[in-house]
Design an enzyme around this catalytic site. Structure first.
Site, PDB file in Angstrom:
ATOM      1  N   MET A  54       0.804  -1.209   0.014  1.00 47.07           N
ATOM      2  CA  MET A  54      -0.194   0.040   0.084  1.00 47.07           C
ATOM      3  C   MET A  54       1.019   1.309   0.113  1.00 47.07           C
ATOM      4  O   MET A  54       0.626   2.115   0.826  1.00 47.07           O
ATOM      5  CB  MET A  54      -0.805  -0.110   1.126  1.00 47.07           C
ATOM      6  CG  MET A  54      -1.939  -1.065   1.059  1.00 47.07           C
ATOM      7  SD  MET A  54      -3.449   0.067  -0.007  1.00 47.07           S
ATOM      8  CE  MET A  54      -4.453  -1.528  -0.774  1.00 47.07           C
TER       9      MET A  54
ATOM     10  N   HIS B 256       4.263   5.127   1.951  1.00 44.49           N
ATOM     11  CA  HIS B 256       3.307   4.376   2.634  1.00 44.49           C
ATOM     12  C   HIS B 256       1.974   5.291   2.333  1.00 44.49           C
ATOM     13  O   HIS B 256       2.065   6.188   2.737  1.00 44.49           O
ATOM     14  CB  HIS B 256       3.399   3.639   3.886  1.00 44.49           C
ATOM     15  CG  HIS B 256       2.374   2.647   3.986  1.00 44.49           C
ATOM     16  ND1 HIS B 256       0.953   2.827   4.140  1.00 44.49           N
ATOM     17  CD2 HIS B 256       2.678   1.490   4.022  1.00 44.49           C
ATOM     18  CE1 HIS B 256       0.576   1.518   4.434  1.00 44.49           C
ATOM     19  NE2 HIS B 256       1.356   0.551   4.156  1.00 44.49           N
ATOM     20  N   HIS B 257       0.844   4.785   1.759  1.00 48.09           N
ATOM     21  CA  HIS B 257      -0.388   5.385   1.910  1.00 48.09           C
ATOM     22  C   HIS B 257      -0.863   5.626   3.299  1.00 48.09           C
ATOM     23  O   HIS B 257      -1.791   6.625   3.249  1.00 48.09           O
ATOM     24  CB  HIS B 257      -1.467   4.438   1.252  1.00 48.09           C
ATOM     25  CG  HIS B 257      -2.268   5.132   0.411  1.00 48.09           C
ATOM     26  ND1 HIS B 257      -2.945   6.673   0.571  1.00 48.09           N
ATOM     27  CD2 HIS B 257      -3.188   4.796  -0.728  1.00 48.09           C
ATOM     28  CE1 HIS B 257      -3.820   6.891  -0.202  1.00 48.09           C
ATOM     29  NE2 HIS B 257      -4.031   5.946  -1.004  1.00 48.09           N
ATOM     30  N   ALA B 258      -0.345   5.231   4.149  1.00 42.74           N
ATOM     31  CA  ALA B 258      -0.810   5.639   5.541  1.00 42.74           C
ATOM     32  C   ALA B 258      -0.157   6.969   6.130  1.00 42.74           C
ATOM     33  O   ALA B 258      -0.562   7.598   6.745  1.00 42.74           O
ATOM     34  CB  ALA B 258      -0.412   4.643   6.713  1.00 42.74           C
TER      35      ALA B 258
END
Lengths: 471, 471
Positions: free
Chosen positions: B22, B139-141
């Protein structure tokens, strides 16, 4: 299609964490065959990644789930992707060995993810001298340094014209084991090479038992480490190498002609292995003086050795020899190189004699300590043994004695990368190949600053030993 | 010093697995400043890795333990090692863009380990035209594609003589937001650029709620997807893109002058974004015909759009605009490029009108579906909605309109790498910069074979649209 993981491999998997990746590495340098073009590295990469049959060892990954009852098992990777494992890299300018070692240190710093088979191979071009390098990385749960070396040797040939040779992860045609992999001077170290991987595994099995803490073994180990009269009982001072480490690695490597080491050994009545240890002793002394951190007491090295047939009855189910470990005083308190060599020689001799008088369980305990300190050290701490049992691990893994080739590319040199652990931030592993002794130094980048300076010190020490021994 | 992770970031972390890393990526190409020597790439690497102050976003990593009650939290990395995160790479011979895209695909395939901060930047030398590339992975976070683009833009300058500029992970001096980041033709897509990261986050917050399955939201979503009379309800056929994926990635990228797209738009009364979508439509059609896999029913693309002020009252606590998603019929059943462009234009228009008549919760549901399909898709399946709601995601993220520099190195182009997910094996993300429209295609290497052929098809389609529109 899950298969059980043997207890030693489980121990290596569970001992691993971000600061202590548990993989061994190897760096090989190849010279292109005559007439090879600019695209040769790519051809080599394609031959290595294009292999059809992959050995099962390289197709499985650890897995744990509710369905496996929380136990670790090996599972075949159903999405196996060779392009993830075999990679084509290049060095930035100016493409010196320095850039190569930097890249290897970086690649060696990253953990292998459990979700895929636990290995990587990087074909590396861009060395300005035109050589092609290969860095491989394999989890200790799959192989150890010795079996990794054997695996490599098993796919090489002495024939420069041989072609269609598989890479180490390919499925190999069965061949007779070449005799020549024995050590040059018949030193005990040479017996490593004769140990089949499965026997090594059997010998290592003890570490899992130890992790399970059978009381008798722990007691033996404590006694061995504390008994003042035994040469196993050494006072290892705390040094900058004996700290907690981080996950960053630096790698330094260089080789020297074995002939130079042999000449010193001949003149002084010592073995090549003694000279290797004396080079390390002098280099470590100079390095610690540079950092104003030389302890008064001499450093102690843990040196794995092979056991002879008489001793080996305890370890192997397949007739191979077992491994033992000798604690060697490095005499780093001595300023004189010749005296250091003499002291190392005597300490090694004493240690081997002590080994031969040890009980099988004692030997196994030492062996376990040598092979799996990361697993045993926490146990020792729980038992109240807080002092490091030694300062540094120095091992010597013999490789092929003659020039070898992979599909016509000449193997110029092979350098081992090993596993620093908490409390043991530096690992020195040597391999002999084709008349050279290669030193591979793997250290925690933060704990062991300027690691590469140890190479200069090793070179100076060799010169000093030559002056002392040969005049 | 653990800090909480917002629910959306948690959702992205938990949705991740080996097949679905992700992280978003970016590839930038730089031209060296005049007079730069061979060692320029190294200087650039050293400037990027030598930065003293790292922004907190790039220093934290996810952590979960018994002490945190099993909850994921952000923890500062106490062993932060910039050399792990910023790396100096080189391309193998012959150093074409092809080798660069291969490397980016490979780097994009590997998950970021949670034990370290969730980002990497690779400075890449060895392009035979002398340009220097940078691939970043975040990271998409931490960021989404839009905020990653803004982060990059925030450290660039229009002044080729400016120096001492920090890298994107450095701590930035506060600057006013440049106005010019708006889209060229004032299309809704342009509003993305005006959305502060925190507002995007707020809009995305819905995905976490959705993962928690509040009944009203799920009902709305189902109604929206099934309502025959709404333009949201589209029949998306199954295609080869709508399968389970593996963790292997292929990346293809190319740019075309925006002027060419604008000329087509002008002549046909369509927007630049319509032309982008029509190029994709024609390319996907040709690609599927090549593979004998073109479905009878037209493909449907999910296209994220910005919402205007009237609609945005629902989403943002900071006055920014919210994101919505429009389902666009790509008319891949039409053989004629001009007809496809017309159909795409009408479908986009209908979709936006439908959006403007939607309730806030409906918009949020669409937005969630667009932004976090990986999280929502399993939920939809549990609700009995098994058909893919669309076939492919096409987004268009505007970047700086004029030439920008980083410490004198001219940014030549910037190409986005996005996140394929299960059931959505291809992602197309476009970015505009300095008069060019860049297409970044990220696909699962196994599910989407010969991904790079889509570039040729895109080029052919642009030519076909020119012939149709301009004669």
């Amino acid at each position: 299609m899950a298969t059980p993981i043997d207890p030693t491999a489980v121990a290596f998997l569970l001992a691993e964490n971000r600061s202590m990746p548990m993989h061994v590495g190897g760096l090989q340098l190849f010279t292109k065959p005559e007439g090879a073009g600019r695209g040769y590295a790519r051809e080599m990469y394609e031959a290595m990644s294009g292999v059809e049959d992959i050995a099962p060892l390289f197709l499985k990954h650890p897995h744990r789930s509710v369905r496996t009852g929380g136990q670790l098992v090996w599972k075949p990777d159903e999405q196996f992707d060779i392009e993830h494992h075999v990679r084509h890299n290049a060095l930035p300018e100016p493409g010196r060995v320095r850039e190569l070692l930097d890249l290897c240190g970086r690649l060696h710093s990253t953990r292998l993810a459990w979700e895929r088979p636990l290995w990587e191979a990087h074909l590396i071009e861009g060395l300005r001298d035109g050589r092609v390098a290969m860095y491989t990385k394999t989890h200790h749960a799959l192989v150890d340094g010795v079996s990794a070396m054997r695996l490599l040797a098993s796919v090489l040939s002495t024939d420069p014209d041989e072609r269609d040779m598989p890479p180490p992860w390919g499925v190999l045609p069965q061949r007779p084991r070449p005799e020549e992999h024995d050590d040059e001077d018949g030193d005990d170290g040479g017996r490593f090479a004769g140990v089949p991987v499965s026997a090594l595994r059997a010998a290592l099995g003890i570490t899992a038992e130890a992790a399970g803490m059978p009381g008798a073994l722990v007691k033996t180990l404590r006694k061995g480490l504390r008994n003042e009269t035994s040469s196993l009982s050494l006072y290892a001072p705390r040094t900058l190498f004996n700290q907690s480490i981080t996950g960053s690695r630096r790698f330094a490597a260089q080789d020297w002609p074995i002939e130079r080491l042999r000449a010193i050994g001949k003149a002084t009545g010592t073995t090549i292995n003694d000279v290797v240890l004396a080079m390390c002793a002098g280099a470590l002394r100079a390095y610690l003086i540079d950092h104003d951190a030389l302890p008064d007491a001499p450093l102690v090295a843990m040196v794995p050795v092979g056991l002879n047939a008489k001793q080996s009855h305890i370890a192997s189910t397949e007739g191979g020899n077992a491994l033992g470990a000798v604690m060697v005083q490095l005499a780093t308190d001595q300023a004189d190189p010749a005296r250091r060599l003499g002291a190392v020689h005597r300490s090694m001799k004493d240690g081997k004699e002590a080994l031969s008088s040890m009980t099988p369980v004692q030997i196994l305990a030492m062996s376990a300590l040598g092979q799996a300190p990361a697993i045993l050290t926490p146990m020792l701490k729980m038992q109240g043994i807080l002092r490091p049992p030694y300062n540094v691990i120095i091992s010597n893994v013999p490789g092929p004695r003659t020039t070898h080739y992979w599909n016509g590319a000449r193997l110029e040199g092979t350098y081992p990368l090993s596993i620093p652990i908490n409390g043991m931030a530096l690992n020195i592993t040597c391999t002999s190949y084709d008349g050279s002794m290669a030193f591979g130094l793997t250290g925690c980048r933060r704990t062991v600053p300027h690691l590469q300076r140890l190479l200069t010190h090793l070179d100076h020490e060799l010169q000093a030993l030559e002056r002392a021994a040969l005049g």
